[in-house]
Design a protein around this motif. Structure first.
Motif, PDB file in Angstrom:
ATOM      1  N   MET A 167       4.596  95.238  87.864  1.00 45.15           N
ATOM      2  CA  MET A 167       4.570  96.638  87.416  1.00 45.15           C
ATOM      3  C   MET A 167       3.455  96.856  86.396  1.00 45.15           C
ATOM      4  O   MET A 167       2.794  97.884  86.406  1.00 45.15           O
ATOM      5  N   MET A 168       3.250  95.880  85.517  1.00 41.03           N
ATOM      6  CA  MET A 168       2.177  95.995  84.525  1.00 41.03           C
ATOM      7  C   MET A 168       0.813  96.058  85.214  1.00 41.03           C
ATOM      8  O   MET A 168      -0.061  96.802  84.796  1.00 41.03           O
ATOM      9  N   PHE A 169       0.663  95.259  86.275  1.00 36.52           N
ATOM     10  CA  PHE A 169      -0.585  95.276  87.041  1.00 36.52           C
ATOM     11  C   PHE A 169      -0.778  96.650  87.682  1.00 36.52           C
ATOM     12  O   PHE A 169      -1.857  97.239  87.603  1.00 36.52           O
ATOM     13  N   MET A 170       0.283  97.178  88.275  1.00 40.68           N
ATOM     14  CA  MET A 170       0.183  98.459  88.981  1.00 40.68           C
ATOM     15  C   MET A 170      -0.072  99.625  88.030  1.00 40.68           C
ATOM     16  O   MET A 170      -0.649 100.634  88.434  1.00 40.68           O
ATOM     17  N   THR A 171       0.326  99.490  86.773  1.00 37.63           N
ATOM     18  CA  THR A 171       0.112 100.565  85.799  1.00 37.63           C
ATOM     19  C   THR A 171      -1.108 100.304  84.914  1.00 37.63           C
ATOM     20  O   THR A 171      -1.370 101.058  83.981  1.00 37.63           O
ATOM     21  N   GLY A 172      -1.846  99.218  85.193  1.00 36.69           N
ATOM     22  CA  GLY A 172      -3.079  98.945  84.465  1.00 36.69           C
ATOM     23  C   GLY A 172      -2.909  98.245  83.130  1.00 36.69           C
ATOM     24  O   GLY A 172      -3.881  98.047  82.409  1.00 36.69           O
ATOM     25  N   LYS A 173      -1.686  97.849  82.787  1.00 39.85           N
ATOM     26  CA  LYS A 173      -1.456  97.159  81.513  1.00 39.85           C
ATOM     27  C   LYS A 173      -1.865  95.692  81.588  1.00 39.85           C
ATOM     28  O   LYS A 173      -2.117  95.056  80.577  1.00 39.85           O
ATOM     29  N   LEU A 174      -1.892  95.169  82.799  1.00 36.82           N
ATOM     30  CA  LEU A 174      -2.276  93.781  83.038  1.00 36.82           C
ATOM     31  C   LEU A 174      -3.354  93.817  84.119  1.00 36.82           C
ATOM     32  O   LEU A 174      -3.193  94.499  85.134  1.00 36.82           O
ATOM     33  N   LYS A 175      -4.438  93.100  83.878  1.00 36.02           N
ATOM     34  CA  LYS A 175      -5.516  93.053  84.858  1.00 36.02           C
ATOM     35  C   LYS A 175      -5.596  91.638  85.416  1.00 36.02           C
ATOM     36  O   LYS A 175      -5.517  90.668  84.665  1.00 36.02           O
ATOM     37  N   ALA A 176      -5.733  91.554  86.725  1.00 40.36           N
ATOM     38  CA  ALA A 176      -5.853  90.254  87.389  1.00 40.36           C
ATOM     39  C   ALA A 176      -7.126  90.273  88.215  1.00 40.36           C
ATOM     40  O   ALA A 176      -7.370  91.198  88.978  1.00 40.36           O
ATOM     41  N   LYS A 177      -7.930  89.226  88.036  1.00 38.98           N
ATOM     42  CA  LYS A 177      -9.187  89.114  88.775  1.00 38.98           C
ATOM     43  C   LYS A 177      -9.157  87.789  89.515  1.00 38.98           C
ATOM     44  O   LYS A 177      -8.900  86.735  88.919  1.00 38.98           O
ATOM     45  N   GLY A 178      -9.400  87.842  90.804  1.00 34.73           N
ATOM     46  CA  GLY A 178      -9.403  86.614  91.590  1.00 34.73           C
ATOM     47  C   GLY A 178      -8.277  86.634  92.612  1.00 34.73           C
ATOM     48  O   GLY A 178      -8.072  87.630  93.300  1.00 34.73           O
ATOM     49  N   ASP A 179      -7.530  85.542  92.695  1.00 38.97           N
ATOM     50  CA  ASP A 179      -6.484  85.349  93.691  1.00 38.97           C
ATOM     51  C   ASP A 179      -5.247  86.177  93.344  1.00 38.97           C
ATOM     52  O   ASP A 179      -4.404  85.752  92.553  1.00 38.97           O
ATOM     53  N   LEU A 180      -5.119  87.352  93.949  1.00 40.57           N
ATOM     54  CA  LEU A 180      -4.012  88.246  93.630  1.00 40.57           C
ATOM     55  C   LEU A 180      -2.682  87.732  94.185  1.00 40.57           C
ATOM     56  O   LEU A 180      -1.624  88.038  93.623  1.00 40.57           O
ATOM     57  N   ALA A 181      -2.708  86.946  95.249  1.00 39.56           N
ATOM     58  CA  ALA A 181      -1.466  86.342  95.755  1.00 39.56           C
ATOM     59  C   ALA A 181      -0.919  85.366  94.712  1.00 39.56           C
ATOM     60  O   ALA A 181       0.291  85.320  94.463  1.00 39.56           O
ATOM     61  N   ASN A 235       1.646  72.929  97.167  1.00 39.72           N
ATOM     62  CA  ASN A 235       0.311  72.323  97.049  1.00 39.72           C
ATOM     63  C   ASN A 235      -0.664  73.250  96.325  1.00 39.72           C
ATOM     64  O   ASN A 235      -1.868  73.179  96.545  1.00 39.72           O
ATOM     65  N   THR A 236      -0.139  74.110  95.460  1.00 44.48           N
ATOM     66  CA  THR A 236      -0.985  75.030  94.699  1.00 44.48           C
ATOM     67  C   THR A 236      -1.983  74.260  93.842  1.00 44.48           C
ATOM     68  O   THR A 236      -1.616  73.341  93.124  1.00 44.48           O
ATOM     69  N   GLU A 237      -3.236  74.617  93.972  1.00 40.77           N
ATOM     70  CA  GLU A 237      -4.308  74.057  93.144  1.00 40.77           C
ATOM     71  C   GLU A 237      -5.029  75.264  92.552  1.00 40.77           C
ATOM     72  O   GLU A 237      -5.579  76.076  93.297  1.00 40.77           O
ATOM     73  N   ALA A 238      -4.972  75.395  91.234  1.00 37.46           N
ATOM     74  CA  ALA A 238      -5.566  76.594  90.645  1.00 37.46           C
ATOM     75  C   ALA A 238      -5.907  76.393  89.181  1.00 37.46           C
ATOM     76  O   ALA A 238      -5.219  75.677  88.461  1.00 37.46           O
ATOM     77  N   VAL A 239      -6.966  77.047  88.775  1.00 38.36           N
ATOM     78  CA  VAL A 239      -7.303  77.178  87.355  1.00 38.36           C
ATOM     79  C   VAL A 239      -7.008  78.626  87.010  1.00 38.36           C
ATOM     80  O   VAL A 239      -7.489  79.548  87.669  1.00 38.36           O
ATOM     81  N   ILE A 240      -6.163  78.815  85.985  1.00 34.33           N
ATOM     82  CA  ILE A 240      -5.776  80.159  85.565  1.00 34.33           C
ATOM     83  C   ILE A 240      -6.237  80.377  84.133  1.00 34.33           C
ATOM     84  O   ILE A 240      -5.942  79.565  83.257  1.00 34.33           O
ATOM     85  N   HIS A 241      -6.968  81.443  83.917  1.00 35.50           N
ATOM     86  CA  HIS A 241      -7.359  81.839  82.559  1.00 35.50           C
ATOM     87  C   HIS A 241      -6.467  82.996  82.134  1.00 35.50           C
ATOM     88  O   HIS A 241      -6.368  84.007  82.838  1.00 35.50           O
ATOM     89  N   TRP A 242      -5.824  82.833  80.994  1.00 36.99           N
ATOM     90  CA  TRP A 242      -5.067  83.905  80.356  1.00 36.99           C
ATOM     91  C   TRP A 242      -5.934  84.430  79.230  1.00 36.99           C
ATOM     92  O   TRP A 242      -6.299  83.675  78.327  1.00 36.99           O
ATOM     93  N   ILE A 243      -6.263  85.695  79.287  1.00 40.11           N
ATOM     94  CA  ILE A 243      -7.100  86.327  78.265  1.00 40.11           C
ATOM     95  C   ILE A 243      -6.220  87.339  77.532  1.00 40.11           C
ATOM     96  O   ILE A 243      -5.806  88.346  78.121  1.00 40.11           O
ATOM     97  N   ILE A 244      -5.903  87.034  76.277  1.00 40.87           N
ATOM     98  CA  ILE A 244      -5.036  87.895  75.481  1.00 40.87           C
ATOM     99  C   ILE A 244      -5.908  88.682  74.522  1.00 40.87           C
ATOM    100  O   ILE A 244      -6.583  88.107  73.666  1.00 40.87           O
ATOM    101  N   THR A 245      -5.900  89.995  74.693  1.00 41.81           N
ATOM    102  CA  THR A 245      -6.720  90.869  73.862  1.00 41.81           C
ATOM    103  C   THR A 245      -6.008  91.140  72.530  1.00 41.81           C
ATOM    104  O   THR A 245      -4.909  90.648  72.298  1.00 41.81           O
ATOM    105  N   GLY A 246      -6.636  91.933  71.685  1.00 46.18           N
ATOM    106  CA  GLY A 246      -5.998  92.349  70.441  1.00 46.18           C
ATOM    107  C   GLY A 246      -6.090  91.362  69.302  1.00 46.18           C
ATOM    108  O   GLY A 246      -5.267  91.377  68.384  1.00 46.18           O
ATOM    109  N   ALA A 247      -7.103  90.498  69.316  1.00 48.74           N
ATOM    110  CA  ALA A 247      -7.293  89.555  68.211  1.00 48.74           C
ATOM    111  C   ALA A 247      -7.673  90.331  66.951  1.00 48.74           C
ATOM    112  O   ALA A 247      -8.186  91.449  67.034  1.00 48.74           O
ATOM    113  N   PRO A 248      -7.426  89.734  65.776  1.00 49.49           N
ATOM    114  CA  PRO A 248      -7.749  90.434  64.523  1.00 49.49           C
ATOM    115  C   PRO A 248      -9.200  90.916  64.444  1.00 49.49           C
ATOM    116  O   PRO A 248      -9.469  91.965  63.873  1.00 49.49           O
ATOM    117  N   ASP A 249     -10.117  90.179  65.061  1.00 53.78           N
ATOM    118  CA  ASP A 249     -11.529  90.571  65.018  1.00 53.78           C
ATOM    119  C   ASP A 249     -11.894  91.554  66.132  1.00 53.78           C
ATOM    120  O   ASP A 249     -13.059  91.884  66.324  1.00 53.78           O
TER     121      ASP A 249
END
Length: 154
Positions: A126-140, A64-78
């Motif tokens: 592992m990426m989260f724990m090493t700071g390569k991936l950041k998650a804000k909000g519902d960590l579960a 019954n997961t109800e969620a809005v997830i934003h994926w923010i990918i950095t490193g755009a040409p600009d």
């Protein structure tokens, strides 16, 4: 593998199956992946990846997961980032045309690490724990997100 080969293989990305995509990412260096998503193919590749996500969604694992997830990918040409919004509700996953909802989870990740996560070549925890991936909000939800999709394995 040289950059031209990766670009050539991904230029017809819509015909590339998930296993082929996973193998390409696995055999590419971080520099090559960052260059790929820092160039003119970026939008087309990201649109194709996110366009496939609803089809790879596993409603049987979502419960019954109800969620809005934003994926923010950095490193755009600009130097900026691109945000994609997935809405999970009523056993479905829908890609929003434009991010318009308040996210329950926002995931910020660089280009190479993003490609590794969505191709099954990177461990998001592992990426989260090493700071390569950041998650804000519902960590579960963040910890379980990979289980909600059929992610290819290289």
């Amino acid at each position: 593998m040289v950059m031209e080969d990766i670009v050539a293989d991904l230029s017809d990305f819509s015909n590339l199956d998930p296993a082929g995509f996973a193998a390409l990412v696995k055999n590419a260096s971080d520099a090559q992946l960052n260059e790929l998503l820092g160039g003119e193919q970026r939008t087309r590749i990201l649109d194709e990846i996110f366009g496939r996500m609803p089809g790879l969604f596993r409603p049987d694992r979502a419960g019954n997961t109800e969620a809005v997830i934003h994926w923010i990918i950095t490193g755009a040409p600009d130097g900026g980032s691109d945000t994609y919004e997935l809405v999970i509700a009523n056993g479905t996953c829908v890609l929003s045309e434009k991010p318009a909802n308040e996210p329950k989870l926002a995931v910020t990740v660089g280009p190479a690490d993003f490609l590794k996560v969505v191709s099954g070549n990177g461990n998001p925890v592992m990426m989260f724990m090493t700071g390569k991936l950041k998650a804000k909000g519902d960590l579960a939800l963040a910890a379980n997100i990979a289980n909600l999709f059929n992610i290819p394995k290289a």
